[in-house]
Design a protein around this motif. Sequence first.
Motif, PDB file in Angstrom:
ATOM      1  N   HIS A  25      23.092 -23.022  40.651  1.00  0.00           N
ATOM      2  CA  HIS A  25      21.981 -22.288  40.019  1.00  0.00           C
ATOM      3  C   HIS A  25      21.158 -23.230  39.143  1.00  0.00           C
ATOM      4  O   HIS A  25      19.923 -23.227  39.170  1.00  0.00           O
ATOM      5  N   HIS A  54      19.636 -25.936  30.634  1.00  0.00           N
ATOM      6  CA  HIS A  54      19.478 -24.608  30.026  1.00  0.00           C
ATOM      7  C   HIS A  54      20.773 -23.789  29.964  1.00  0.00           C
ATOM      8  O   HIS A  54      20.989 -23.050  29.021  1.00  0.00           O
ATOM      9  N   ASP A  55      21.620 -23.923  30.979  1.00  0.00           N
ATOM     10  CA  ASP A  55      22.838 -23.105  31.003  1.00  0.00           C
ATOM     11  C   ASP A  55      24.096 -23.920  30.671  1.00  0.00           C
ATOM     12  O   ASP A  55      25.204 -23.503  31.013  1.00  0.00           O
ATOM     13  N   ASP A 132      14.077 -19.505  35.772  1.00  0.00           N
ATOM     14  CA  ASP A 132      15.422 -18.910  35.737  1.00  0.00           C
ATOM     15  C   ASP A 132      15.439 -17.562  36.460  1.00  0.00           C
ATOM     16  O   ASP A 132      16.435 -17.185  37.068  1.00  0.00           O
ATOM     17  N   ARG A 138      17.820 -16.152  43.529  1.00  0.00           N
ATOM     18  CA  ARG A 138      17.648 -14.800  42.975  1.00  0.00           C
ATOM     19  C   ARG A 138      17.229 -13.845  44.080  1.00  0.00           C
ATOM     20  O   ARG A 138      16.375 -14.178  44.915  1.00  0.00           O
TER      21      ARG A 138
HETATM   22 FE   LIG Z   1      20.171 -19.696  34.136  1.00  0.00          FE
END
Ligand SMILES: [Fe+2]
Length: 197
Positions: A25, A54-55, A132, A138
């Motif tokens: 991801h 970011h994650d 995101d 997604r």
């Molecule tokens: Fe994310």
Amino acid sequence: MAKDMTPQEAEEFVRPLLSEKRYAHTLRVARTAEELAYRHGIDPARARLAGLLHDAARDMGGAELLRLAGEWKLPVDGWEKENPKLLHGPVAAEMARRRLGLTDEEVLDAIRVHTTGAAGMGPLALALYVADKIEPGRDYPSVGRLRKLAEGDLAAAAAESLRTAISYNEKRGRRTHPASVEALRWLEREAGGVEEP
Ligand SMILES: [Fe+2]
Ligand SMILES: [Fe+2]
């Protein structure tokens, strides 16, 4: 700018912190953020860096997130105490600052606010927030519409995503994080001509 930080270094930093799924991801978000940045006149390298990091704290447990937030004196309110996963953005930003020496405040901000959005978020933060939500993995009913919107206007795509999230919460009798409500109001004001409810 980041102190000599290459995308490879950011990738190497996050890889051991994340499950295979989350890492995949992460790479898709980085790629999507980079593409959105190209399209909208934002620095693609910084968008990619924000996406890669970011994650970074997303696979940490709630207790660990709360512990680090406490140690680093990050703001923790009732929302975060109730749902510590909300801290994964702020904790990831602080990890990038402390452990990688990242000094680019716009990249750090983008990472910090990527979960809820925030009023006044900058172009990099918008690119990451939208990336995101629309990365190719997604798959939810409104994602096609969001991808289309994101081609033309990042702020419009972010606003639409927030509106969808807020109405989803409303239908289920859930409250929405105040930062998301404020982000939407701000985006609508910026866009102009949109009446506030
Ligand atoms: Fe994310
Ligand atoms: Fe996240």
